[in-house]
Design a protein around this motif. Structure first.
Motif, PDB file in Angstrom:
ATOM      1  N   PRO A 150      18.513 -12.521  42.340  1.00  0.00           N
ATOM      2  CA  PRO A 150      19.320 -11.494  43.012  1.00  0.00           C
ATOM      3  C   PRO A 150      20.248 -10.821  42.009  1.00  0.00           C
ATOM      4  O   PRO A 150      20.576 -11.395  40.967  1.00  0.00           O
ATOM      5  N   LEU A 151      20.652  -9.606  42.305  1.00  0.00           N
ATOM      6  CA  LEU A 151      21.547  -8.855  41.414  1.00  0.00           C
ATOM      7  C   LEU A 151      22.839  -9.630  41.162  1.00  0.00           C
ATOM      8  O   LEU A 151      23.504 -10.067  42.105  1.00  0.00           O
ATOM      9  N   THR A 152      23.202  -9.778  39.904  1.00  0.00           N
ATOM     10  CA  THR A 152      24.393 -10.562  39.581  1.00  0.00           C
ATOM     11  C   THR A 152      25.683  -9.876  40.024  1.00  0.00           C
ATOM     12  O   THR A 152      26.662 -10.551  40.324  1.00  0.00           O
ATOM     13  N   ASN A 153      25.697  -8.548  40.094  1.00  0.00           N
ATOM     14  CA  ASN A 153      26.923  -7.876  40.535  1.00  0.00           C
ATOM     15  C   ASN A 153      27.151  -8.033  42.031  1.00  0.00           C
ATOM     16  O   ASN A 153      28.278  -7.941  42.505  1.00  0.00           O
ATOM     17  N   GLU A 154      26.120  -8.303  42.796  1.00  0.00           N
ATOM     18  CA  GLU A 154      26.239  -8.511  44.236  1.00  0.00           C
ATOM     19  C   GLU A 154      26.187  -9.995  44.604  1.00  0.00           C
ATOM     20  O   GLU A 154      26.541 -10.383  45.722  1.00  0.00           O
ATOM     21  N   ASN A 155      25.701 -10.802  43.677  1.00  0.00           N
ATOM     22  CA  ASN A 155      25.540 -12.238  43.913  1.00  0.00           C
ATOM     23  C   ASN A 155      26.073 -12.995  42.706  1.00  0.00           C
ATOM     24  O   ASN A 155      25.311 -13.463  41.866  1.00  0.00           O
ATOM     25  N   PRO A 156      27.388 -13.131  42.588  1.00  0.00           N
ATOM     26  CA  PRO A 156      27.960 -13.745  41.389  1.00  0.00           C
ATOM     27  C   PRO A 156      27.608 -15.222  41.217  1.00  0.00           C
ATOM     28  O   PRO A 156      27.666 -15.741  40.109  1.00  0.00           O
ATOM     29  N   SER A 157      27.222 -15.894  42.301  1.00  0.00           N
ATOM     30  CA  SER A 157      26.884 -17.314  42.209  1.00  0.00           C
ATOM     31  C   SER A 157      25.609 -17.614  42.984  1.00  0.00           C
ATOM     32  O   SER A 157      25.451 -17.181  44.133  1.00  0.00           O
ATOM     33  N   LEU A 158      24.714 -18.386  42.359  1.00  0.00           N
ATOM     34  CA  LEU A 158      23.490 -18.792  43.053  1.00  0.00           C
ATOM     35  C   LEU A 158      23.763 -19.918  44.047  1.00  0.00           C
ATOM     36  O   LEU A 158      22.857 -20.358  44.751  1.00  0.00           O
ATOM     37  N   ASP A 159      25.007 -20.382  44.085  1.00  0.00           N
ATOM     38  CA  ASP A 159      25.402 -21.391  45.069  1.00  0.00           C
ATOM     39  C   ASP A 159      25.898 -20.758  46.372  1.00  0.00           C
ATOM     40  O   ASP A 159      26.245 -21.473  47.316  1.00  0.00           O
ATOM     41  N   ALA A 160      25.927 -19.443  46.418  1.00  0.00           N
ATOM     42  CA  ALA A 160      26.399 -18.738  47.616  1.00  0.00           C
ATOM     43  C   ALA A 160      25.460 -19.030  48.795  1.00  0.00           C
ATOM     44  O   ALA A 160      24.255 -19.235  48.597  1.00  0.00           O
TER      45      ALA A 160
END
Length: 200
Positions: A150-160
């Protein structure tokens, strides 16, 4: 006398400038360039012509996970690559502030062929990934292989608990995770959901 002093200062400044320039050259020579990775595509990557954006819009044509890839060079927010004999550009359109281009590319170009892992997944999961689609119960690794990071600017953490993706610039869909790290729900526009969610 004054002329001699001025001449001496001029000579000294010239020597100093040359020394600084030489030092700068040595610094440039010893600064390592970004590594030019080669291996395989981590996941299904979507392209428009030869451009593969970090948005990875699912509605575009797809280069499958496990395609041989070699990084040829880096430019400003992009990398020029060879994918199975075809030239492509990996473009960091959105996540520039969150991670370097080199770091982003290192996620896309992996040394181990993901097709080996793909073969170990349940048959339905294999078919979903080959189609670039998702299904409930998938792991994060399987989701990434199917639709990319996922886009890092919209999803800063993969733990979300929710990951945001797009089929196009105006067609968002979301992946919701359960506490075990598996897909709990896929939310999308009713017209788009059949294109995103794999049905056995």
């Amino acid at each position: 006398m004054i002329g001699s002093v001025a001449k001496g200062m001029k000579t000294g400044l010239t020597v100093l400038a040359a020394t600084l320039a030489l030092g700068a050259c040595k610094t440039l020579e010893t600064t390592p360039a970004a590594p030019l990775q080669q291996g395989y595509t981590c996941c299904n990557l979507h392209h428009e012509g030869d451009w593969i954006s970090d948005s990875n819009y699912a509605g575009l044509p797809m280069v499958p996970a496990g395609t041989p890839v070699k990084v040829l060079s880096y430019g400003r927010y992009r990398a020029h690559v060879d994918m199975n004999g075809k030239p492509f550009r990996l473009g960091q359109d959105y996540g520039r502030e969150q991670e370097s281009t080199e770091k982003w590319v290192s996620k896309l170009v992996v040394t181990e062929d993901p097709k080996l892992k793909l073969a170990s997944y349940p048959k339905a999961v294999q078919e979903a990934i080959k189609a670039g689609q998702l299904m409930k119960g998938m792991t994060k690794e399987q989701v990434i292989m199917s639709v990319g990071y996922p886009l890092t600017n919209e999803n800063p953490s993969l733990d979300a608990p929710i990951w945001r993706y797009w089929r196009s610039s105006f067609d968002e869909y979301q992946v919701e995770w359960d506490k075990q790290g598996r897909v709990k729900n896929i939310a999308a526009h009713p017209m788009s959901l059949p294109l995103i969610e794999y049905k056995k």
